[in-house]
Design a protein around this motif. Structure first.
Motif, PDB file in Angstrom:
ATOM      1  N   GLU A  25     -11.665   0.988  -8.771  1.00 30.92           N
ATOM      2  CA  GLU A  25     -10.798  -0.127  -8.318  1.00 30.92           C
ATOM      3  C   GLU A  25     -11.149  -1.518  -8.575  1.00 30.92           C
ATOM      4  O   GLU A  25     -12.271  -1.909  -9.587  1.00 30.92           O
ATOM      5  CB  GLU A  25     -12.468  -0.855  -7.187  1.00 30.92           C
ATOM      6  CG  GLU A  25     -11.470  -1.869  -6.190  1.00 30.92           C
ATOM      7  CD  GLU A  25     -12.712  -1.271  -5.054  1.00 30.92           C
ATOM      8  OE1 GLU A  25     -12.584  -2.334  -3.680  1.00 30.92           O
ATOM      9  OE2 GLU A  25     -12.311  -0.118  -4.215  1.00 30.92           O
ATOM     10  N   ILE A  26     -10.161  -3.156  -8.562  1.00 29.43           N
ATOM     11  CA  ILE A  26     -10.103  -3.831  -9.551  1.00 29.43           C
ATOM     12  C   ILE A  26     -10.046  -4.689  -8.583  1.00 29.43           C
ATOM     13  O   ILE A  26      -9.788  -5.066  -7.760  1.00 29.43           O
ATOM     14  CB  ILE A  26      -8.800  -3.684 -10.149  1.00 29.43           C
ATOM     15  CG1 ILE A  26      -9.096  -2.543 -11.517  1.00 29.43           C
ATOM     16  CG2 ILE A  26      -9.418  -4.516 -11.179  1.00 29.43           C
ATOM     17  CD1 ILE A  26      -7.006  -2.821 -11.689  1.00 29.43           C
ATOM     18  N   ILE A  50     -14.333  -2.020 -11.190  1.00 29.97           N
ATOM     19  CA  ILE A  50     -14.207  -3.997 -11.861  1.00 29.97           C
ATOM     20  C   ILE A  50     -14.569  -4.856 -11.373  1.00 29.97           C
ATOM     21  O   ILE A  50     -13.608  -4.751 -10.471  1.00 29.97           O
ATOM     22  CB  ILE A  50     -13.285  -3.217 -13.459  1.00 29.97           C
ATOM     23  CG1 ILE A  50     -13.336  -1.963 -13.672  1.00 29.97           C
ATOM     24  CG2 ILE A  50     -13.690  -4.662 -14.324  1.00 29.97           C
ATOM     25  CD1 ILE A  50     -11.905  -1.290 -14.442  1.00 29.97           C
ATOM     26  N   ASP A  51     -15.647  -5.576 -12.031  1.00 24.59           N
ATOM     27  CA  ASP A  51     -15.915  -6.959 -11.239  1.00 24.59           C
ATOM     28  C   ASP A  51     -16.488  -8.087 -12.277  1.00 24.59           C
ATOM     29  O   ASP A  51     -17.796  -7.536 -12.618  1.00 24.59           O
ATOM     30  CB  ASP A  51     -16.157  -6.979  -9.532  1.00 24.59           C
ATOM     31  CG  ASP A  51     -15.485  -8.848  -9.327  1.00 24.59           C
ATOM     32  OD1 ASP A  51     -15.038  -8.386  -7.700  1.00 24.59           O
ATOM     33  OD2 ASP A  51     -15.766  -9.161  -9.268  1.00 24.59           O
ATOM     34  N   ALA A  80     -11.631  -6.881 -15.883  1.00 22.85           N
ATOM     35  CA  ALA A  80     -10.506  -5.967 -15.830  1.00 22.85           C
ATOM     36  C   ALA A  80      -9.557  -5.498 -16.677  1.00 22.85           C
ATOM     37  O   ALA A  80      -9.579  -4.890 -17.439  1.00 22.85           O
ATOM     38  CB  ALA A  80      -9.933  -6.016 -14.679  1.00 22.85           C
ATOM     39  N   LEU A  84      -9.339  -2.504 -18.578  1.00 17.72           N
ATOM     40  CA  LEU A  84      -8.089  -1.309 -18.860  1.00 17.72           C
ATOM     41  C   LEU A  84      -7.564  -1.396 -19.916  1.00 17.72           C
ATOM     42  O   LEU A  84      -7.262  -0.045 -20.447  1.00 17.72           O
ATOM     43  CB  LEU A  84      -6.965  -1.934 -18.051  1.00 17.72           C
ATOM     44  CG  LEU A  84      -6.827  -2.374 -15.784  1.00 17.72           C
ATOM     45  CD1 LEU A  84      -6.268  -3.117 -15.788  1.00 17.72           C
ATOM     46  CD2 LEU A  84      -7.166  -1.061 -15.877  1.00 17.72           C
ATOM     47  N   VAL A 101      -5.996  -2.258  -6.225  1.00 18.17           N
ATOM     48  CA  VAL A 101      -6.009  -3.493  -7.087  1.00 18.17           C
ATOM     49  C   VAL A 101      -6.480  -5.183  -6.154  1.00 18.17           C
ATOM     50  O   VAL A 101      -5.718  -5.289  -5.151  1.00 18.17           O
ATOM     51  CB  VAL A 101      -4.651  -4.198  -7.531  1.00 18.17           C
ATOM     52  CG1 VAL A 101      -5.148  -6.073  -8.954  1.00 18.17           C
ATOM     53  CG2 VAL A 101      -4.737  -2.934  -8.556  1.00 18.17           C
ATOM     54  N   ALA A 103      -7.174  -8.913  -7.513  1.00 10.48           N
ATOM     55  CA  ALA A 103      -8.219  -9.281  -8.630  1.00 10.48           C
ATOM     56  C   ALA A 103      -7.191 -10.290  -7.995  1.00 10.48           C
ATOM     57  O   ALA A 103      -6.624 -10.912  -6.872  1.00 10.48           O
ATOM     58  CB  ALA A 103      -8.183  -8.370  -8.930  1.00 10.48           C
ATOM     59  N   PHE A 111      -1.094  -6.535 -14.196  1.00 12.95           N
ATOM     60  CA  PHE A 111      -2.082  -5.501 -14.122  1.00 12.95           C
ATOM     61  C   PHE A 111      -1.346  -4.608 -13.712  1.00 12.95           C
ATOM     62  O   PHE A 111      -2.281  -3.491 -13.732  1.00 12.95           O
ATOM     63  CB  PHE A 111      -2.858  -6.037 -12.761  1.00 12.95           C
ATOM     64  CG  PHE A 111      -4.495  -6.677 -12.725  1.00 12.95           C
ATOM     65  CD1 PHE A 111      -5.520  -5.966 -13.403  1.00 12.95           C
ATOM     66  CD2 PHE A 111      -4.432  -7.996 -11.982  1.00 12.95           C
ATOM     67  CE1 PHE A 111      -6.851  -7.096 -13.193  1.00 12.95           C
ATOM     68  CE2 PHE A 111      -5.512  -8.576 -12.147  1.00 12.95           C
ATOM     69  CZ  PHE A 111      -7.133  -7.993 -12.995  1.00 12.95           C
TER      70      PHE A 111
END
Length: 187
Positions: A25-26, A50-51, A80, A84, A101, A103, A111
């Motif tokens: 999860e971004i 990711i945050d 992120a 990645l 995603v 973001a 992304f």
């Protein structure tokens, strides 16, 4: 902003149908979609979350803990793109069943190019907010539309057009919540 309950329920059902085990999860925010994902995954499922904003994640953490799914989540407080690229360089290509995603909208195309390398062939990438408050359907700004919506509208329109022309994925924009686009990697 959190995903709406109906969108979380749809994604949860999708994860179960796919028998997903390894997800990403971004853009986590307070973790509602993260919680729904963690509950949907089997006991040995894993989520890389990711945050940059750990404080927002920690707001929702008590609910994750109460649900007993914290062990499935690896929260990474970072940019992120760095994570990645590290995953790609660390030979984790085609390692994920599902990637969500939510973001910065202006970065969705960037992304996409990276997560497409990380999701398995046949895996799903889901992009949130692809209807962007319904603004993508308007040709000109209306008085009711806030300025911030109109400013990001072009990014979403460009991204939606990009996905429609991307032959590497089969995509479907679903009008649930603020729009979620599901992309199945073809090759």
């Amino acid at each position: 902003m959190n995903v709406p309950a109906d969108e979380a329920q749809l994604l949860s059902m999708l994860l179960k149908i796919m028998n997903a085990k390894k997800t990403m999860e971004i853009g986590v925010f307070t973790g509602y979609s993260l919680l729904a994902t963690a509950i949907a995954l089997p006991e040995d499922g894993q989520i890389t979350a990711i945050d940059l904003d750990k404080e927002a994640y920690e707001t929702g953490l008590p609910f994750i803990q109460k649900a007993g799914v914290e062990h499935k989540i690896n929260f990474v407080q970072s940019d992120a793109f760095l994570v990645l690229n590290d995953l790609i360089n660390g030979e984790h290509e085609e390692a994920f069943d599902f990637i969500f995603v939510d973001a910065e909208k202006k970065d969705y195309i960037k992304f996409h190019e990276l997560v497409l390398k990380l999701v398995k062939v046949g895996g799903i990438i889901a992009y949130d907010n692809t209807l962007w408050f319904g603004s993508v359907a308007y040709e000109e700004q209306t008085d009711e539309m806030p300025e911030f919506v109109w400013r990001k509208r072009e990014c979403i329109i460009e991204f939606n057009s990009f996905l429609a022309a991307d032959h590497r994925v089969e995509s479907s924009l679903i009008s649930i919540g603020d729009g979620v686009t599901l992309c199945r990697r073809l090759y």
